[in-house]
Write an enzyme that holds these catalytic residues in place. Structure first.
Site, PDB file in Angstrom:
ATOM      1  N   SER A  15       2.028   7.052   6.211  1.00 39.87           N
ATOM      2  CA  SER A  15       1.833   5.686   6.695  1.00 39.87           C
ATOM      3  C   SER A  15       0.673   5.067   5.938  1.00 39.87           C
ATOM      4  O   SER A  15      -0.305   5.763   5.629  1.00 39.87           O
ATOM      5  CB  SER A  15       1.503   5.717   8.192  1.00 39.87           C
ATOM      6  OG  SER A  15       0.988   4.479   8.610  1.00 39.87           O
ATOM      7  N   HIS A  60       3.196   4.504  -0.363  1.00 38.90           N
ATOM      8  CA  HIS A  60       3.078   5.967  -0.344  1.00 38.90           C
ATOM      9  C   HIS A  60       4.471   6.517  -0.618  1.00 38.90           C
ATOM     10  O   HIS A  60       5.430   5.735  -0.803  1.00 38.90           O
ATOM     11  CB  HIS A  60       2.503   6.437   0.996  1.00 38.90           C
ATOM     12  CG  HIS A  60       3.211   5.849   2.191  1.00 38.90           C
ATOM     13  ND1 HIS A  60       4.521   6.157   2.505  1.00 38.90           N
ATOM     14  CD2 HIS A  60       2.819   4.939   3.122  1.00 38.90           C
ATOM     15  CE1 HIS A  60       4.878   5.504   3.584  1.00 38.90           C
ATOM     16  NE2 HIS A  60       3.877   4.733   3.981  1.00 38.90           N
ATOM     17  N   TYR A  78       0.864  -1.186   0.000  1.00 38.38           N
ATOM     18  CA  TYR A  78       0.000   0.000   0.000  1.00 38.38           C
ATOM     19  C   TYR A  78       0.899   1.234   0.000  1.00 38.38           C
ATOM     20  O   TYR A  78       0.866   2.063   0.917  1.00 38.38           O
ATOM     21  CB  TYR A  78      -0.973  -0.006   1.180  1.00 38.38           C
ATOM     22  CG  TYR A  78      -2.275   0.690   0.832  1.00 38.38           C
ATOM     23  CD1 TYR A  78      -3.139   0.142  -0.095  1.00 38.38           C
ATOM     24  CD2 TYR A  78      -2.613   1.906   1.410  1.00 38.38           C
ATOM     25  CE1 TYR A  78      -4.315   0.785  -0.443  1.00 38.38           C
ATOM     26  CE2 TYR A  78      -3.792   2.558   1.064  1.00 38.38           C
ATOM     27  CZ  TYR A  78      -4.634   1.987   0.141  1.00 38.38           C
ATOM     28  OH  TYR A  78      -5.792   2.627  -0.200  1.00 38.38           O
ATOM     29  N   GLY A 119      13.045   2.661   7.018  1.00 39.21           N
ATOM     30  CA  GLY A 119      12.682   4.044   7.312  1.00 39.21           C
ATOM     31  C   GLY A 119      12.861   4.364   8.788  1.00 39.21           C
ATOM     32  O   GLY A 119      12.626   3.517   9.648  1.00 39.21           O
ATOM     33  N   HIS A 131       7.550   4.901   1.135  1.00 36.82           N
ATOM     34  CA  HIS A 131       8.067   3.665   0.528  1.00 36.82           C
ATOM     35  C   HIS A 131       8.868   3.973  -0.739  1.00 36.82           C
ATOM     36  O   HIS A 131       9.931   3.414  -0.966  1.00 36.82           O
ATOM     37  CB  HIS A 131       6.905   2.746   0.130  1.00 36.82           C
ATOM     38  CG  HIS A 131       6.101   2.208   1.258  1.00 36.82           C
ATOM     39  ND1 HIS A 131       4.777   2.542   1.436  1.00 36.82           N
ATOM     40  CD2 HIS A 131       6.405   1.342   2.256  1.00 36.82           C
ATOM     41  CE1 HIS A 131       4.305   1.896   2.498  1.00 36.82           C
ATOM     42  NE2 HIS A 131       5.271   1.169   3.017  1.00 36.82           N
ATOM     43  N   ARG A 166      -1.364   3.220   7.189  1.00 32.01           N
ATOM     44  CA  ARG A 166      -2.495   3.256   8.129  1.00 32.01           C
ATOM     45  C   ARG A 166      -3.207   4.610   8.136  1.00 32.01           C
ATOM     46  O   ARG A 166      -4.318   4.695   8.664  1.00 32.01           O
ATOM     47  CB  ARG A 166      -2.029   2.890   9.544  1.00 32.01           C
ATOM     48  CG  ARG A 166      -1.694   1.399   9.677  1.00 32.01           C
ATOM     49  CD  ARG A 166      -1.469   0.989  11.119  1.00 32.01           C
ATOM     50  NE  ARG A 166      -1.406  -0.449  11.273  1.00 32.01           N
ATOM     51  CZ  ARG A 166      -0.282  -1.172  11.392  1.00 32.01           C
ATOM     52  NH1 ARG A 166       0.894  -0.569  11.380  1.00 32.01           N
ATOM     53  NH2 ARG A 166      -0.337  -2.482  11.526  1.00 32.01           N
TER      54      ARG A 166
HETATM   55  P1  AMP Z   1       5.653  -0.659   6.096  1.00 32.93           P
HETATM   56  O1  AMP Z   1       5.142  -1.032   4.729  1.00 32.93           O
HETATM   57  O2  AMP Z   1       4.797   0.323   6.810  1.00 32.93           O
HETATM   58  O3  AMP Z   1       6.043  -1.867   6.915  1.00 32.93           O
HETATM   59  O4  AMP Z   1       7.013   0.129   5.850  1.00 32.93           O
HETATM   60  C1  AMP Z   1       8.039  -0.393   5.053  1.00 32.93           C
HETATM   61  C2  AMP Z   1       9.280   0.440   5.233  1.00 32.93           C
HETATM   62  O5  AMP Z   1       8.987   1.789   4.871  1.00 32.93           O
HETATM   63  C3  AMP Z   1       9.792   0.482   6.681  1.00 32.93           C
HETATM   64  O6  AMP Z   1      11.209   0.459   6.686  1.00 32.93           O
HETATM   65  C4  AMP Z   1       9.260   1.790   7.182  1.00 32.93           C
HETATM   66  O7  AMP Z   1      10.032   2.351   8.217  1.00 32.93           O
HETATM   67  C5  AMP Z   1       9.357   2.640   5.929  1.00 32.93           C
HETATM   68  N1  AMP Z   1       8.439   3.778   6.013  1.00 32.93           N
HETATM   69  C6  AMP Z   1       7.093   3.739   6.203  1.00 32.93           C
HETATM   70  N2  AMP Z   1       6.589   4.990   6.261  1.00 32.93           N
HETATM   71  C7  AMP Z   1       7.648   5.827   6.116  1.00 32.93           C
HETATM   72  C8  AMP Z   1       7.788   7.254   6.083  1.00 32.93           C
HETATM   73  N3  AMP Z   1       6.761   8.061   6.235  1.00 32.93           N
HETATM   74  N4  AMP Z   1       9.030   7.757   5.915  1.00 32.93           N
HETATM   75  C9  AMP Z   1      10.102   6.954   5.779  1.00 32.93           C
HETATM   76  N5  AMP Z   1      10.037   5.613   5.789  1.00 32.93           N
HETATM   77  C10 AMP Z   1       8.824   5.059   5.954  1.00 32.93           C
END
Ligand code: AMP
Length: 281
Positions: free
Chosen positions: A185, A34, A32, A147, A37, A187
């Site tokens: 995020s 943004h 998902y 991130g 990512h 979410r």
């Molecule tokens: P997730 O899909 O939420 O598990 O995130 C995947 C990766 O993207 C993880 O390393 C997160 O820390 C990073 N990430 C998610 N949101 C952000 C953001 N706003 N800024 C930087 N990195 C992000």
């Protein structure tokens, strides 16, 4: 860009790349996508010859009653966005293949997993560390990009790599934010219009804390109190934790001194949001 579902196909592709002497960067995600990512993907793109993005909503990092089933998904859009960033392979394994019947091997980064998000999400980081180790074994990357938004997760992965002698460089990308400061995020898509207005309180509170430190205030208690009051002045907010402490070992400080991390988890309605900032770099 190739989309791969099977673990053996992914392992084979990585092995072929390595035989050809190509370096590999992995960006683990739950999809998902943004801008956050996409920024990680672009960083990976500049650092290695081949970029693998894994997309896996990992059941073992969700607790009972958490949002595993309703976690947002849009594979088609994600594939398009990843391709546009120059990603070479999107790896989307199934939960069935990742967790075969009889699965019982876990990685626990013990002390770093205890506080902050670990306190309110027991077992979460055990699930994260285990799935990331599995993704490392499957994709054999030279580099992996994470991130700073998930600050505790980043520290845990850095510790795991060190403790288990994994030959992988962990790179950290700064938090990517919406124009009003809300950390991006997947979410955030759960938020109603009114909740979205309250969600900006996390960033504002972090900025307020930073200003307090710039004004010479050192008391952790005073800073945390100001952060709490600011967030609770918005509708539908409930604080899970406010942490002020050492960004390396994640130990709490009474006073701001040296590098200091402020990290938050806040419920906005039914959605739990996290954010963090270094008050002193
Ligand atoms: P997730 O899909 O939420 O598990 O995130 C995947 C990766 O993207 C993880 O390393 C997160 O820390 C990073 N990430 C998610 N949101 C952000 C953001 N706003 N800024 C930087 N990195 C992000």
């Amino acid at each position: 860009m190739e989309t791969i579902n099977s673990i053996s196909n992914m392992t084979e592709l990585s092995a072929n790349w390595r035989r050809e002497g190509l370096s590999i960067a992995l960006v683990p995600t739950m999809g998902y996508f943004h801008e956050g990512h996409l920024a990680l993907m672009r960083m990976a793109r500049t650092e290695a010859d081949r970029v693998v993005v894994s997309l896996f909503v990992n059941p073992s990092q969700f607790g009972p009653g958490e949002d595993l089933e309703r976690y947002p998904r849009d594979l088609e859009r994600d594939a398009r966005l990843a391709r546009d960033q120059g990603v070479d392979c999107l790896f989307c394994p199934s939960a069935e293949e990742m967790y075969l019947p009889g699965f019982q091997t876990w990685i626990s980064v013990e002390r770093l997993s205890q506080g902050l998000c670990g306190a309110s999400r027991p077992g979460h980081f055990r699930g994260v560390a285990t799935v990331v180790a599995k993704l490392f074994n499957i994709t054999c990357p030279d580099i992996a990009v994470f991130g700073q938004k998930d600050f505790q997760q980043l520290r845990i992965i850095q510790r795991m790599v060190k403790d288990l002698n994994m030959p992988i460089d962990i790179m950290a990308h700064p938090i990517v934010r919406e124009p009003d400061g809300l950390a991006m995020s997947s979410r955030n898509s759960y938020l109603s219009k009114e909740e979205r207005r309250s969600a900006v309180s996390l960033y504002q509170a972090l900025m307020r804390a930073k200003e307090m430190v710039a004004d010479g205030i050192r008391s952790g208690q005073d800073i945390i109190q100001a952060v709490r009051e600011h967030i609770l002045s918005y509708a539908n907010t409930e604080i899970d934790y406010i942490f002020l402490g050492d960004p390396e070992e994640l130990k709490e400080y009474r006073e701001v001194h040296g590098k200091t991390l402020l990290a938050l988890a806040v419920w906005v309605g039914e959605t739990r949001l996290i954010d963090n900032m270094l008050l002193v770099q």
